[in-house]
Design an enzyme around this catalytic site. Structure first.
Site, PDB file in Angstrom:
ATOM      1  CG  ASP A  32      15.268  13.448  15.438  1.00 36.89           C
ATOM      2  OD1 ASP A  32      14.738  12.325  15.530  1.00 36.89           O
ATOM      3  OD2 ASP A  32      15.223  14.134  14.393  1.00 36.89           O
ATOM      4  CB  THR A  88      16.369   2.353   6.318  1.00 29.72           C
ATOM      5  OG1 THR A  88      15.594   1.334   6.995  1.00 29.72           O
ATOM      6  CG2 THR A  88      17.615   2.615   7.116  1.00 29.72           C
ATOM      7  CD  GLU A 158       4.846   1.245  14.029  1.00 31.08           C
ATOM      8  OE1 GLU A 158       3.676   1.639  13.912  1.00 31.08           O
ATOM      9  OE2 GLU A 158       5.735   1.464  13.189  1.00 31.08           O
ATOM     10  N   GLY A 262      -6.877 -11.329   5.874  1.00 35.90           N
ATOM     11  CA  GLY A 262      -7.630 -10.077   5.873  1.00 35.90           C
ATOM     12  C   GLY A 262      -7.143  -9.183   4.754  1.00 35.90           C
ATOM     13  CB  CYS A 269       8.610  -2.764   9.228  1.00 36.50           C
ATOM     14  SG  CYS A 269       9.192  -1.607  10.468  1.00 36.50           S
TER      15      CYS A 269
HETATM   16  C1  UDX Z   1       6.926  -5.750  12.051  1.00 36.58           C
HETATM   17  C2  UDX Z   1       7.576  -6.976  12.709  1.00 36.58           C
HETATM   18  O1  UDX Z   1       6.586  -7.764  13.347  1.00 36.58           O
HETATM   19  C3  UDX Z   1       8.618  -6.527  13.702  1.00 36.58           C
HETATM   20  O2  UDX Z   1       9.264  -7.649  14.263  1.00 36.58           O
HETATM   21  C4  UDX Z   1       9.615  -5.643  12.995  1.00 36.58           C
HETATM   22  O3  UDX Z   1      10.558  -5.141  13.914  1.00 36.58           O
HETATM   23  C5  UDX Z   1       8.924  -4.477  12.314  1.00 36.58           C
HETATM   24  O4  UDX Z   1       7.899  -4.947  11.455  1.00 36.58           O
HETATM   25  P1  UDX Z   1       5.043  -3.999  12.818  1.00 36.58           P
HETATM   26  O5  UDX Z   1       5.225  -3.358  11.476  1.00 36.58           O
HETATM   27  O6  UDX Z   1       4.963  -3.145  14.027  1.00 36.58           O
HETATM   28  O7  UDX Z   1       6.229  -5.033  13.084  1.00 36.58           O
HETATM   29  O8  UDX Z   1       3.687  -4.806  12.747  1.00 36.58           O
HETATM   30  P2  UDX Z   1       3.197  -6.335  12.783  1.00 36.58           P
HETATM   31  O9  UDX Z   1       2.523  -6.585  14.045  1.00 36.58           O
HETATM   32  O10 UDX Z   1       4.253  -7.265  12.354  1.00 36.58           O
HETATM   33  O11 UDX Z   1       2.083  -6.279  11.636  1.00 36.58           O
HETATM   34  C6  UDX Z   1       2.428  -5.957  10.286  1.00 36.58           C
HETATM   35  C7  UDX Z   1       1.210  -5.956   9.398  1.00 36.58           C
HETATM   36  O12 UDX Z   1       0.752  -7.288   9.202  1.00 36.58           O
HETATM   37  C8  UDX Z   1       0.001  -5.191   9.966  1.00 36.58           C
HETATM   38  O13 UDX Z   1      -0.572  -4.434   8.912  1.00 36.58           O
HETATM   39  C9  UDX Z   1      -0.927  -6.271  10.432  1.00 36.58           C
HETATM   40  O14 UDX Z   1      -2.266  -5.881  10.401  1.00 36.58           O
HETATM   41  C10 UDX Z   1      -0.630  -7.374   9.415  1.00 36.58           C
HETATM   42  N1  UDX Z   1      -0.941  -8.737   9.897  1.00 36.58           N
HETATM   43  C11 UDX Z   1      -0.294  -9.261  10.967  1.00 36.58           C
HETATM   44  C12 UDX Z   1      -1.882  -9.504   9.223  1.00 36.58           C
HETATM   45  O15 UDX Z   1      -2.475  -9.051   8.240  1.00 36.58           O
HETATM   46  N2  UDX Z   1      -2.131 -10.775   9.668  1.00 36.58           N
HETATM   47  C13 UDX Z   1      -1.502 -11.315  10.733  1.00 36.58           C
HETATM   48  O16 UDX Z   1      -1.786 -12.467  11.055  1.00 36.58           O
HETATM   49  C14 UDX Z   1      -0.551 -10.530  11.400  1.00 36.58           C
END
Ligand code: UDX
Length: 442
Positions: A32, A88, A158, A262, A269
């Site tokens: 890094d 990115t 995450e 919600g 991401c």
């Molecule tokens: C996401 C993808 O799941 C993962 O595969 C990719 O590699 C990166 O982006 P992440 O950003 O870690 O992962 O979180 P994730 O668990 O997917 O949740 C994303 C958002 O959606 C959160 O804010 C979560 O609270 C929200 N969410 C998730 C909802 O509002 N409702 C749901 O039913 C599920």
């Protein structure tokens, strides 16, 4: 025999990947440009919260399989397998992805590659990036076309990063189909322990692999916005979104996962990836194909605005002078990440409308303070809730799910709660005299 691997970028993605590759028995060098980040990692402490990561870091630093450096020459000398895991982000003022970090890894690394090498991109990039980088490498690397660029998208969430890396649903590898080189063989060696457990290993073109990641995130975002749109309808129709999600989720074609209505999705991401995807499709002349993602984005952003409105209505029509307790700042539980977090965004909007807002989150306080220094930060739930006219639960941390409504009632001024994640038991809260409000629930 383990492989020698360099991992460029040591954020959520890179640090986890580096630690997990060492866990698989490889010799790993994390690279890094940020020496503070590296110092923290080298001491066995990730500069962010990810359950289980510190333990994997510590074990592999101790056994000598994991080291960190800022030196590209050291990395090029050490390894012939290079993973790119830099960020990115969204470009300022545009939907497109900012590829400058990926580009600069290639610009700095390629001129040092004098031996045959494989570069595996893991970062989420617009389709076509790997092929473009291959051309850049060809022009810069002394080893010329003995350096291969392949794409190996990362699907980790995450909060579950270690598990998702060591026990993924699938491994996708995008290679140059016209001139397949060693990339597939190298990837099979790197991931041999994982593949041996029966995890599907899909070899595709580089373009398909790049799209696999962006389209997976687009699908997940769409699923969440779909259920949130249904929640809007439930609100006006007097129906209940949780019961509805259960009722449709039993159909295996639909599935109950990712159907939690919600305040919507946030994080580093999904929001930026759907925008970058729309931008890229536009550049390629297929913008109509993804116009639905605009709607997915606006449904999602509307959740934040409507939660603010609901809060305003519940305190009597104006937020001026209201005392608001916000429980949760991270974009989801088990994370300290506040990038594009609906919780913090709502807290900020409420404050801008004249309320005094106290925020508490079990892990994301430091990051929140950095992003929104003007909000008030409490040391715990109790302090945030003292004298509150309304309490908002905006991230579904276990600690908040288990709150005692009777105890909390003695602290607040008005027992009003907005459950922005539909994660509390309405009956329990109502039985203690609270006015309970879910999103899309009765
Ligand atoms: C996401 C993808 O799941 C993962 O595969 C990719 O590699 C990166 O982006 P992440 O950003 O870690 O992962 O979180 P994730 O668990 O997917 O949740 C994303 C958002 O959606 C959160 O804010 C979560 O609270 C929200 N969410 C998730 C909802 O509002 N409702 C749901 O039913 C599920």
């Amino acid at each position: 025999m383990g492989c020698k691997i360099a991992v460029f970028g040591t954020g959520y993605l890179g640090a986890t990947h580096a630690a997990c590759m060492a866990e698989l028995g490889h010799d790993v060098l994390g690279v890094d440009i940020d020496s503070n980040k590296l110092a923290s990692l080298a001491s066995g402490k990730a500069p962010f919260f990810e359950p289980g990561l510190d333990e994997v870091l510590q074990a592999n630093i101790e056994n000598g399989r994991l080291r960190f450096t800022t030196s590209y020459p050291e990395a090029a000398d050490f390894a012939d397998i290079h993973f790119i895991g830099v960020a990115t982000p969204q470009k300022r003022g545009e939907f497109a992805a900012d590829l400058s970090y990926v580009d600069s890894v290639i610009a700095d690394l390629a001129p040092l590659l004098t031996r045959p090498a494989t570069i595996f991109g893991k970062s989420t990039v617009p389709v076509g990036t790997a092929a473009r980088l291959q051309q850049t490498v060809l022009g810069l690397a002394p080893a010329r076309d003995d350096v291969e660029v392949a794409w190996n998208p990362e699907f980790l969430r995450e909060g579950y990063a270690i598990r998702d890396t060591l026990q993924p649903d699938r491994i996708v590898l995008g290679i140059d189909r016209e001139r397949p080189g060693r990339a597939e063989q190298v990837a099979r060696q790197v991931y041999s322990d994982i593949i041996a457990t029966g995890v599907p290993f899909l070899v595709t073109s580089r373009e398909t692999a790049e799209l696999a990641k962006t389209s997976a995130n687009a699908f997940l975002a769409t699923k969440i916005s779909f259920i949130n749109a249904m929640a809007e309808v439930c609100d006006v129709a007097g129906a209940d979104i949780i019961e509805l999600a259960d009722a449709i989720g039993y159909d295996p074609r639909i599935g109950r996962k990712f159907l939690n209505a919600g305040v919507g999705f946030g994080g580093g991401c999904l929001p930026k990836d759907i925008r970058a995807f729309m931008a890229r499709a536009g550049e390629l002349g297929a913008n109509q194909a993804l116009t639905f993602l605009r709607e997915v984005d606006s449904i999602n952003m509307r959740r934040r605005a409507s939660t603010v409105e609901k809060t305003r209505e519940l305190v009597g029509g104006s937020l001026i002078g209201a005392r608001v307790a916000v429980l949760g700042a991270a974009f989801k539980p088990d994370s300290d990440d506040v990038r594009d977090s609906p919780a913090l965004n709502i807290a900020g909007q409420i404050q801008l409308q004249g309320a005094s807002v106290a925020v508490y989150d079990p892990k994301a306080m430091e990051n929140s303070r950095r992003l929104f220094p003007t909000l008030e930060y409490a040391v715990g739930v109790a302090e945030a809730c003292i004298g509150a006219d309304i309490t908002l639960v905006l991230t579904e941390w276990e600690e908040f799910r288990n709150l005692d409504p009777a105890k909390l009632k003695t602290l607040v001024r008005e027992p009003r709660i907005v459950d922005g994640r539909n994660c509390l038991d309405p009956e329990r809260w109502r039985a203690c005299g609270w006015t309970y409000n879910g999103l899309g629930t009765r």
